[in-house]
Design an enzyme around this catalytic site. Structure first.
Site, PDB file in Angstrom:
ATOM      1  N   THR A  77       0.834  -1.215   0.000  1.00 18.06           N
ATOM      2  CA  THR A  77       0.000   0.000   0.000  1.00 18.06           C
ATOM      3  C   THR A  77       0.868   1.265   0.000  1.00 18.06           C
ATOM      4  O   THR A  77       0.367   2.351  -0.267  1.00 18.06           O
ATOM      5  CB  THR A  77      -0.876   0.046   1.269  1.00 18.06           C
ATOM      6  OG1 THR A  77      -0.004   0.118   2.400  1.00 18.06           O
ATOM      7  CG2 THR A  77      -1.752  -1.185   1.376  1.00 18.06           C
ATOM      8  N   ASP A 115      17.524   2.082  -1.794  1.00 14.78           N
ATOM      9  CA  ASP A 115      16.951   2.053  -0.443  1.00 14.78           C
ATOM     10  C   ASP A 115      18.009   2.541   0.550  1.00 14.78           C
ATOM     11  O   ASP A 115      19.027   1.881   0.765  1.00 14.78           O
ATOM     12  CB  ASP A 115      16.512   0.625  -0.097  1.00 14.78           C
ATOM     13  CG  ASP A 115      15.753   0.580   1.226  1.00 14.78           C
ATOM     14  OD1 ASP A 115      14.577   0.212   1.219  1.00 14.78           O
ATOM     15  OD2 ASP A 115      16.358   0.943   2.272  1.00 14.78           O
TER      16      ASP A 115
END
Ligand code: URA
Length: 210
Positions: free
Chosen positions: A109, A201
């Protein structure tokens, strides 16, 4: 700070950031560069701190000398990648109080999920600097600032290394009173929510995880 977004274009920051972006840069060097850049960014974000004076004695004579006014700052690391920025800022402001907001990003999400919250007392009387290297979707930054405001903070600044236009817009909509200081405003987010061109990341690169 009067501007909502400040991009710090200092040559040392830009050079070090390029080294950080390169995928061949090792974990140890990445962390060291992040520490150095965060010190330079901390210099910028604290440029307009309130000052007062106090009487001191030099070896020559007494003088009214400038010192920071008010309560000690609060540095808030948005875990886990925030810790990489925190260290350099803390080097520069060692007496600052430190708090942690634990949020992870649900990879499906892209929404933030809270797992930890511990912040200094009397946040309402402190300048609060929230740190997170990557302002991507802005979801976790907005959620972290929501929590800090619920805890009483009224004077908040947000410090990051890279920002995406989407994250800046989201922050401006949700928290127009929170100035953002960053080393670069990149092009966009990709479909996975990563900043492009970015550096990958940040947490993985600083801690050697995947
Ligand atoms: N978080 C990261 O570490 N990198 C990105 O590009 C986006 C979010």
């Amino acid at each position: 700070m009067s501007q909502h977004l400040t991009v710090v274009s200092h040559p040392l920051i830009q050079h070090k950031l390029t080294l950080m972006r390169e995928k061949t840069t090792s974990t140890a060097v990445f962390r060291q560069l992040l520490r150095e850049i965060s010190q330079l960014l901390a210099y910028e974000i604290t440029r307009e701190l309130d000052m007062t004076t106090k009487m001191i004695e030099t070896p020559i004579q007494e003088m009214q000398a400038p010192v920071l006014a008010g309560k000690k700052l609060a540095l808030i690391s948005i875990l886990r990648a925030g810790n990489g920025l925190l260290d350099g800022v803390h080097d520069l402001i060692p007496s600052a109080r430190v708090g942690f907001v634990g949020l992870y990003r649900d990879e499906e999400t892209l929404q933030p999920v809270q797992y930890y919250f511990k912040v200094p007392t009397e946040l309402d009387e402190r300048l609060v600097i929230a740190v997170d290297p990557m302002l991507a979707t802005g979801n976790s930054s907005v959620a972290a600032i929501d929590l800090l405001k619920e805890a009483g903070a009224t004077n908040i600044r947000f410090l990051c290394l890279l920002a995406a236009p989407e994250g800046v817009a989201r922050m401006k909509e949700a928290h127009p009173d929170v100035p953002i200081v960053t080393a670069a405003l990149d092009e966009r987010l990709n479909e996975l929510g990563y900043i492009v061109p970015g550096l990958g990341d940040a947490g993985d690169r600083m801690f050697g995880t995947k």
